[in-house]
Scaffold this motif. Structure first.
Motif, PDB file in Angstrom:
ATOM      1  N   GLU A 168      15.929  68.745   6.028  1.00  0.00           N
ATOM      2  CA  GLU A 168      17.242  69.260   5.699  1.00  0.00           C
ATOM      3  C   GLU A 168      17.689  70.243   6.776  1.00  0.00           C
ATOM      4  O   GLU A 168      16.856  70.883   7.434  1.00  0.00           O
ATOM      5  N   GLU A 169      18.996  70.372   6.938  1.00  0.00           N
ATOM      6  CA  GLU A 169      19.501  71.263   7.980  1.00  0.00           C
ATOM      7  C   GLU A 169      20.896  71.746   7.616  1.00  0.00           C
ATOM      8  O   GLU A 169      21.616  71.119   6.822  1.00  0.00           O
ATOM      9  N   VAL A 170      21.252  72.863   8.202  1.00  0.00           N
ATOM     10  CA  VAL A 170      22.602  73.411   8.096  1.00  0.00           C
ATOM     11  C   VAL A 170      23.065  73.665   9.520  1.00  0.00           C
ATOM     12  O   VAL A 170      22.410  74.384  10.267  1.00  0.00           O
ATOM     13  N   LYS A 171      24.179  73.038   9.933  1.00  0.00           N
ATOM     14  CA  LYS A 171      24.641  73.205  11.304  1.00  0.00           C
ATOM     15  C   LYS A 171      26.143  73.429  11.346  1.00  0.00           C
ATOM     16  O   LYS A 171      26.876  73.108  10.400  1.00  0.00           O
ATOM     17  N   SER A 172      26.590  73.983  12.451  1.00  0.00           N
ATOM     18  CA  SER A 172      27.970  74.434  12.570  1.00  0.00           C
ATOM     19  C   SER A 172      28.973  73.297  12.681  1.00  0.00           C
ATOM     20  O   SER A 172      30.137  73.455  12.305  1.00  0.00           O
ATOM     21  N   SER A 173      28.551  72.165  13.192  1.00  0.00           N
ATOM     22  CA  SER A 173      29.456  71.030  13.369  1.00  0.00           C
ATOM     23  C   SER A 173      28.647  69.740  13.357  1.00  0.00           C
ATOM     24  O   SER A 173      27.438  69.756  13.619  1.00  0.00           O
ATOM     25  N   PRO A 174      29.285  68.609  13.060  1.00  0.00           N
ATOM     26  CA  PRO A 174      28.550  67.350  12.899  1.00  0.00           C
ATOM     27  C   PRO A 174      27.764  66.926  14.146  1.00  0.00           C
ATOM     28  O   PRO A 174      26.712  66.286  14.017  1.00  0.00           O
ATOM     29  N   LEU A 175      28.235  67.276  15.335  1.00  0.00           N
ATOM     30  CA  LEU A 175      27.574  66.819  16.556  1.00  0.00           C
ATOM     31  C   LEU A 175      26.592  67.831  17.124  1.00  0.00           C
ATOM     32  O   LEU A 175      26.011  67.598  18.188  1.00  0.00           O
ATOM     33  N   GLU A 188      29.662  58.772  15.619  1.00  0.00           N
ATOM     34  CA  GLU A 188      30.228  59.822  16.464  1.00  0.00           C
ATOM     35  C   GLU A 188      29.195  60.337  17.470  1.00  0.00           C
ATOM     36  O   GLU A 188      29.515  60.553  18.639  1.00  0.00           O
ATOM     37  N   ALA A 189      27.951  60.519  17.021  1.00  0.00           N
ATOM     38  CA  ALA A 189      26.902  60.989  17.925  1.00  0.00           C
ATOM     39  C   ALA A 189      26.593  59.946  18.986  1.00  0.00           C
ATOM     40  O   ALA A 189      26.400  60.272  20.164  1.00  0.00           O
ATOM     41  N   ARG A 190      26.567  58.687  18.586  1.00  0.00           N
ATOM     42  CA  ARG A 190      26.302  57.621  19.557  1.00  0.00           C
ATOM     43  C   ARG A 190      27.439  57.529  20.584  1.00  0.00           C
ATOM     44  O   ARG A 190      27.200  57.315  21.777  1.00  0.00           O
ATOM     45  N   ALA A 191      28.658  57.732  20.134  1.00  0.00           N
ATOM     46  CA  ALA A 191      29.801  57.695  21.057  1.00  0.00           C
ATOM     47  C   ALA A 191      29.727  58.852  22.049  1.00  0.00           C
ATOM     48  O   ALA A 191      30.058  58.700  23.235  1.00  0.00           O
ATOM     49  N   ALA A 192      29.291  60.034  21.573  1.00  0.00           N
ATOM     50  CA  ALA A 192      29.155  61.181  22.465  1.00  0.00           C
ATOM     51  C   ALA A 192      28.090  60.920  23.530  1.00  0.00           C
ATOM     52  O   ALA A 192      28.280  61.236  24.706  1.00  0.00           O
ATOM     53  N   LEU A 193      26.967  60.338  23.125  1.00  0.00           N
ATOM     54  CA  LEU A 193      25.913  60.005  24.083  1.00  0.00           C
ATOM     55  C   LEU A 193      26.385  58.938  25.065  1.00  0.00           C
ATOM     56  O   LEU A 193      26.082  58.992  26.266  1.00  0.00           O
ATOM     57  N   ASP A 194      27.115  57.978  24.556  1.00  0.00           N
ATOM     58  CA  ASP A 194      27.641  56.915  25.413  1.00  0.00           C
ATOM     59  C   ASP A 194      28.560  57.488  26.490  1.00  0.00           C
ATOM     60  O   ASP A 194      28.543  57.056  27.642  1.00  0.00           O
TER      61      ASP A 194
END
Length: 326
Positions: A168-175, A188-194
């Motif tokens: 489990e985690e708590v983070k400031s933004s989805p990415l 969205e994460a895959r698109a950022a890496l791409d």
């Protein structure tokens, strides 16, 4: 009484002589230690490198960022060597480490005539470093190319489900910290890496196109991630000439007017103990001593050694390796 006085005087004279020779021996020993230390230091190696020689530099194994190597190459550029031959045998490494090495070789080339010799492999990030030279020589059976970038990360989602573990985690933004390997990678994460990979890939392609003078059609042909033999690479303008170190020396003499007959001397870059190289060497020596060198060779053939090295690479990779290690 007079005899005793003479004996005492003789003894004192002998002590003074003995003290003199002891002091002299100590001074000579200290001077020798200082001289050896200076010669073995990186700066000392550059200072004592003769103007009547060609420096041989070896770039081998996985390429990472290495400030000591950069400083050693800068010192070589400021030394009095007549020219430099860079031998490359590497599958590449991190994009940042390869870029750093490329920039260091570009600075070296600006000060010294330089030629690259590909002995076995100059792939991906290693080829990026090679294009710093105005002339690349490779053996016919050498492998060259693999122009591209990849970003790899393990995903333990299924394993964690099997063992009943949930992260489990708590983070400031989805990415933020995505991907993390503990959950399925979001679109969205895959698109950022791409986007990261494509940006670095475009830079890599532009570098090759500029340094090798390729048109768009030829660049598209050579930058699809494949490696090419030396014979193929010559026709594709990835290299300039087939041959070995003798071929490189002949080019330096003919094109850069380096004096003929100069000896080629190894210029050792600073050894690195910050990665697994030292541990691997120590393990190899231990296996030799125990008569288990065959096991080490089998592990090397199986790609285990390289796979362990890969664990020490961070960030985007400009790397080529067969057998499913990519």
């Amino acid at each position: 009484m007079s005899l005793d006085s003479d004996v005492i005087v003789d003894r004192r004279r002998m002590r003074r002589k003995l003290t003199f020779w002891r002091v002299l021996a100590a001074v000579v020993a200290i001077a020798a230690i200082v001289a050896i230390s200076v010669m073995l230091s990186p700066r000392g190696r550059a200072t004592f490198t003769s103007a009547g020689s060609i420096a041989r530099v070896n770039i081998e194994g996985l390429i990472r960022t290495d400030q000591e190597r950069v400083e050693a190459l800068d010192r070589l550029g400021n030394s009095s060597v007549a020219a430099v031959i860079v031998h490359i045998n590497s599958p590449g490494g991190t994009t940042s480490g390869s870029e750093q090495l490329y920039n260091a070789l570009m600075r070296l080339k600006a000060k010294k005539p330089m030629v690259v010799v590909v002995e076995g492999l100059a792939a991906s990030g290693a080829y990026m470093a090679a294009v710093a030279s105005d002339h690349i020589v490779a053996q016919q059976s050498a492998l060259v190319g693999s122009i591209g970038v990849l970003f790899q990360f393990p995903n333990f989602t299924q394993l964690l489900k099997t063992v009943g573990v949930q992260v489990e985690e708590v983070k400031s933004s989805p990415l933020k910290a995505a991907p993390n390997g503990y959950e399925p990678t979001s679109p969205e994460a895959r698109a950022a890496l791409d986007s990261l990979v494509k940006d670095s890939y475009a830079w890599f392609r532009g570098l090759v196109q500029t340094r090798r003078g390729m048109d768009n059609a030829l660049l598209d042909k050579v930058s699809d991630g494949r490696v090419f033999t030396g014979r193929q690479a010559l026709d594709l303008k990835l290299i300039d000439q087939l041959g070995d170190e003798r071929t490189a020396i002949a080019w330096l003499v003919e094109q850069k007017h380096v004096k003929k007959g100069l000896p080629v001397r190894d210029y050792h870059l600073q050894p690195r103990f910050g990665d697994l190289t030292f541990l691997r060497t120590a393990a190899s020596l231990t296996l030799d001593a125990l008569g288990l060198r065959g096991i080490a060779h089998q592990l090397e053939q199986a790609g285990v050694t390289q796979a362990v090295d890969r664990l020490n690479l961070n960030g985007m990779l400009a790397l080529w390796a067969p057998g499913g290690i990519n």
